[in-house]
Design a protein around this motif. Structure first.
Motif, PDB file in Angstrom:
ATOM      1  N   GLU A  61       0.814  -1.220   0.000  1.00 28.58           N
ATOM      2  CA  GLU A  61       0.000   0.000   0.000  1.00 28.58           C
ATOM      3  C   GLU A  61       0.846   1.268   0.000  1.00 28.58           C
ATOM      4  O   GLU A  61       0.310   2.372  -0.131  1.00 28.58           O
ATOM      5  CB  GLU A  61      -0.941  -0.001   1.209  1.00 28.58           C
ATOM      6  CG  GLU A  61      -1.962  -1.131   1.176  1.00 28.58           C
ATOM      7  CD  GLU A  61      -2.868  -1.135   2.399  1.00 28.58           C
ATOM      8  OE1 GLU A  61      -2.634  -0.284   3.308  1.00 28.58           O
ATOM      9  OE2 GLU A  61      -3.786  -1.973   2.460  1.00 28.58           O
ATOM     10  N   LEU A  62       2.170   1.122   0.166  1.00 30.68           N
ATOM     11  CA  LEU A  62       3.044   2.296   0.228  1.00 30.68           C
ATOM     12  C   LEU A  62       3.521   2.739  -1.154  1.00 30.68           C
ATOM     13  O   LEU A  62       4.090   3.821  -1.291  1.00 30.68           O
ATOM     14  CB  LEU A  62       4.262   1.996   1.109  1.00 30.68           C
ATOM     15  CG  LEU A  62       3.960   1.654   2.574  1.00 30.68           C
ATOM     16  CD1 LEU A  62       5.244   1.313   3.313  1.00 30.68           C
ATOM     17  CD2 LEU A  62       3.246   2.804   3.272  1.00 30.68           C
ATOM     18  N   ASP A  79      12.956   7.317   5.334  1.00 34.81           N
ATOM     19  CA  ASP A  79      11.505   7.365   5.194  1.00 34.81           C
ATOM     20  C   ASP A  79      11.080   5.996   4.669  1.00 34.81           C
ATOM     21  O   ASP A  79      11.354   5.656   3.519  1.00 34.81           O
ATOM     22  CB  ASP A  79      11.126   8.488   4.217  1.00 34.81           C
ATOM     23  CG  ASP A  79       9.626   8.607   3.983  1.00 34.81           C
ATOM     24  OD1 ASP A  79       8.931   7.579   4.029  1.00 34.81           O
ATOM     25  OD2 ASP A  79       9.154   9.737   3.732  1.00 34.81           O
ATOM     26  N   GLU A  80      10.418   5.208   5.513  1.00 29.81           N
ATOM     27  CA  GLU A  80      10.072   3.831   5.150  1.00 29.81           C
ATOM     28  C   GLU A  80       9.207   3.762   3.899  1.00 29.81           C
ATOM     29  O   GLU A  80       9.443   2.950   3.006  1.00 29.81           O
ATOM     30  CB  GLU A  80       9.348   3.152   6.322  1.00 29.81           C
ATOM     31  CG  GLU A  80       9.039   1.687   6.112  1.00 29.81           C
ATOM     32  CD  GLU A  80      10.263   0.779   6.167  1.00 29.81           C
ATOM     33  OE1 GLU A  80      10.262  -0.232   5.440  1.00 29.81           O
ATOM     34  OE2 GLU A  80      11.213   1.082   6.906  1.00 29.81           O
ATOM     35  N   ALA A  81       8.211   4.628   3.827  1.00 32.01           N
ATOM     36  CA  ALA A  81       7.325   4.607   2.664  1.00 32.01           C
ATOM     37  C   ALA A  81       8.085   4.960   1.387  1.00 32.01           C
ATOM     38  O   ALA A  81       7.909   4.321   0.338  1.00 32.01           O
ATOM     39  CB  ALA A  81       6.159   5.573   2.872  1.00 32.01           C
ATOM     40  N   PHE A  82       8.946   5.971   1.472  1.00 34.06           N
ATOM     41  CA  PHE A  82       9.720   6.379   0.299  1.00 34.06           C
ATOM     42  C   PHE A  82      10.683   5.273  -0.123  1.00 34.06           C
ATOM     43  O   PHE A  82      10.916   5.050  -1.312  1.00 34.06           O
ATOM     44  CB  PHE A  82      10.469   7.683   0.597  1.00 34.06           C
ATOM     45  CG  PHE A  82      11.150   8.293  -0.600  1.00 34.06           C
ATOM     46  CD1 PHE A  82      10.575   8.249  -1.857  1.00 34.06           C
ATOM     47  CD2 PHE A  82      12.383   8.921  -0.461  1.00 34.06           C
ATOM     48  CE1 PHE A  82      11.211   8.814  -2.961  1.00 34.06           C
ATOM     49  CE2 PHE A  82      13.022   9.495  -1.553  1.00 34.06           C
ATOM     50  CZ  PHE A  82      12.430   9.435  -2.807  1.00 34.06           C
ATOM     51  N   ALA A  83      11.237   4.555   0.863  1.00 34.89           N
ATOM     52  CA  ALA A  83      12.125   3.435   0.542  1.00 34.89           C
ATOM     53  C   ALA A  83      11.381   2.397  -0.292  1.00 34.89           C
ATOM     54  O   ALA A  83      11.900   1.900  -1.304  1.00 34.89           O
ATOM     55  CB  ALA A  83      12.666   2.800   1.824  1.00 34.89           C
ATOM     56  N   HIS A  84      10.169   2.066   0.101  1.00 35.17           N
ATOM     57  CA  HIS A  84       9.355   1.116  -0.673  1.00 35.17           C
ATOM     58  C   HIS A  84       9.151   1.629  -2.095  1.00 35.17           C
ATOM     59  O   HIS A  84       9.231   0.865  -3.069  1.00 35.17           O
ATOM     60  CB  HIS A  84       7.999   0.920   0.002  1.00 35.17           C
ATOM     61  CG  HIS A  84       8.017  -0.038   1.152  1.00 35.17           C
ATOM     62  ND1 HIS A  84       7.308  -1.215   1.161  1.00 35.17           N
ATOM     63  CD2 HIS A  84       8.663   0.012   2.340  1.00 35.17           C
ATOM     64  CE1 HIS A  84       7.515  -1.851   2.309  1.00 35.17           C
ATOM     65  NE2 HIS A  84       8.329  -1.115   3.040  1.00 35.17           N
ATOM     66  N   GLN A  85       8.882   2.917  -2.231  1.00 29.64           N
ATOM     67  CA  GLN A  85       8.640   3.506  -3.548  1.00 29.64           C
ATOM     68  C   GLN A  85       9.887   3.416  -4.428  1.00 29.64           C
ATOM     69  O   GLN A  85       9.789   3.167  -5.636  1.00 29.64           O
ATOM     70  CB  GLN A  85       8.180   4.955  -3.385  1.00 29.64           C
ATOM     71  CG  GLN A  85       6.805   5.086  -2.747  1.00 29.64           C
ATOM     72  CD  GLN A  85       6.567   6.440  -2.096  1.00 29.64           C
ATOM     73  OE1 GLN A  85       7.207   7.424  -2.455  1.00 29.64           O
ATOM     74  NE2 GLN A  85       5.655   6.491  -1.135  1.00 29.64           N
ATOM     75  N   LEU A  86      11.049   3.586  -3.809  1.00 25.39           N
ATOM     76  CA  LEU A  86      12.297   3.493  -4.574  1.00 25.39           C
ATOM     77  C   LEU A  86      12.565   2.059  -5.028  1.00 25.39           C
ATOM     78  O   LEU A  86      12.974   1.823  -6.168  1.00 25.39           O
ATOM     79  CB  LEU A  86      13.469   4.027  -3.757  1.00 25.39           C
ATOM     80  CG  LEU A  86      13.465   5.532  -3.483  1.00 25.39           C
ATOM     81  CD1 LEU A  86      14.655   5.927  -2.609  1.00 25.39           C
ATOM     82  CD2 LEU A  86      13.493   6.333  -4.780  1.00 25.39           C
TER      83      LEU A  86
END
Length: 472
Positions: A258-259, A355-362
């Motif tokens: 979901e991220l 940033d955990e969410a940004f890490a997932h996005q990367l």
């Protein structure tokens, strides 16, 4: 079996590195295998309120630590695992997990854990400790008479997540914080080069030792990687195992995450292209689907090979590519990336911090993930990358050697590209090779599919730990 783990970190409650991911995932898999698992952690004030609201108060205890001390116990259950948090505001009411008085803080925690286990109605079969913070517990268990009731039954395992961090302190710390006979120091049981060495103490006293990948296990027996403890480790070689870390495949799942901007699968990669566009947009980079997007999510330290990127990246950025960094660490490396962002505006985006969410996005949006590590006990980023169809370009060391297979053009096999600093294969050669295949869809698609098909779940690793516990 009843298994107790004691550690300084655990995701999602308190995380500074890969140790937290292991403690968050391995107990869950052991529970699925039918074992009873408790995880004991410090109750840091920085644990998010959404978790603390769910903690159930158990009891408060008094015990001896530099005089009379107290600790409170809170309980939280998730995925069948019982998490116990030991509270003491003087030691754990902090804005960060680690601090300048860690010697005393983790001495207190180690004593409190053993005191709690001594009071428990059902004592564990195995006490599994992690890194230097809790490594002294096997010593205390075997040498302090107050724990003799535990020592006759409980077997101990120490996992070394990174041998570089050993918990070296003065002799006075050992005498004052642990309150043990100075003879142990004089005889060398806990001493190393004139200092008290927490990790060495655990290596000497734990019944079994593990590291987080088979190759790192072999490396730390050598002078190049042994951090001056290779001789001692060689003495314990028959008790030293390398068990590869896994990742939480529920948290890192491109089909349900979901991220990220859009979920996707190996059968339908259109969502991956959407994630790439979302990353480019967020980072202020041109939304160019056909330009390779390289990323790095990392602690910025010498271990991680940032010095290699200082030599390599500027030359490659002269060509057609984009680079995004997420991480923080040593000032000299942060400054390098900040200069790079200025020098290559429109091609480089730097985000200091985590940033955990940004890490997932990367992970989801990138084409290539960079890991030029000089040493890497296991590494999780390459495993996560492959799960999201992102190709790792890494140095052949530690767990990277165990998990990234060099792409074979003829067989369409392999999952990434590798340098080998010890064999004279430079990182720029691996990166050049990777970029050349990026423009060959047949090969690039094979790389993506190969990586996404790999099983990096904790189930396989948990079976190996189960076998180790059973042997004890």
């Amino acid at each position: 079996m009843k298994i107790v783990m004691a550690a300084a970190e655990c995701a999602p409650f308190a995380k500074a590195g890969g140790l937290a991911d292991v403690i968050g995932a391995l107990p869950r898999e052991l529970t699925r295998l039918g074992h009873e698992v408790q995880v004991i952690l410090p109750k840091y004030s920085l644990i998010h309120e959404r978790y603390q609201k769910q903690f159930a108060w158990q009891e408060q205890y008094l015990f001896e630590f530099k005089g009379e001390q107290q600790y409170g116990v809170y309980e939280y259950e998730a995925h069948g695992v019982q998490f116990l948090f030991l509270e003491n505001d003087a030691y754990f009411e902090r804005d960060s997990i680690y601090g300048p008085d860690d010697a005393e803080r983790y001495a207190f925690f180690s004593r409190a854990v053993l005191d709690f286990l001594l009071r428990s109605k059902k004592q564990p079969d195995v006490l599994h400790v992690h890194d230097w913070h809790t490594a002294v517990m096997p010593f205390l268990l075997k040498e302090d008479p107050q724990y003799s009731g535990l020592a006759t039954h409980v077997k101990t395992v120490l996992t070394i997540h990174n041998l570089q961090f050993q918990g070296n302190f003065s002799k006075e710390v050992f005498l004052e914080q642990y309150g043990m006979d100075p003879g142990y120091f004089e005889e060398g049981h806990v001493e190393w080069r004139g200092q008290f060495n927490s990790l060495k103490t655990g290596i000497v006293y734990a019944d079994k030792l593990t590291t987080v990948s088979p190759n790192y296990r072999n490396e730390i027996l050598t002078e190049n990687y042994g951090e001056n403890l290779e001789g001692l480790l060689a003495e314990r070689e028959s008790d030293l195992l390398g068990i590869l870390n896994g990742i939480d495949i529920d948290a890192y799942n491109p089909e349900t995450d979901e991220l990220i901007a859009q979920t996707f699968s190996a059968d339908n990669l259109s969502g991956k292209r959407a994630n790439k566009s979302a990353v480019q947009k967020r980072c202020g980079l041109p939304e160019q689907p056909d330009v390779p997007l390289l990323v790095m999510v990392s602690r910025l330290s010498g271990q991680k090979g940032i010095d290699v990127l200082e030599q390599v990246l500027p030359e490659f950025l002269e060509g057609d590519m984009q680079f995004v960094l997420l991480g923080s660490g040593e000032a000299q490396y942060e400054e390098f990336f900040q200069r790079l962002e200025v020098d290559y505006a429109g091609k480089v985006s730097v985000h200091l911090g985590f940033d955990e969410a940004f890490a997932h996005q990367l992970y989801a949006g990138a084409d290539i993930f960079l890991m030029p590590s000089h040493f890497e006990p296991c590494g999780l980023s390459q495993l996560i990358s492959m799960r999201y169809g992102t190709i790792p370009i890494a140095n052949r060391t530690g767990g990277l050697r165990d998990t990234v297979d060099e792409y074979d053009e003829a067989a369409h096999s392999g999952t990434g590209f590798l340098s080998d600093f010890k064999q004279g294969v430079p990182f720029e050669r691996a990166l050049s090779k990777g970029l050349s295949f990026y423009y060959q869809p047949e090969h690039w698609n094979a790389l993506v599919q190969n990586g996404m098909a790999k099983d990096w779940s904790w189930f396989r690793s948990a079976r190996e730990y189960e076998k180790l516990y059973t042997s004890l």
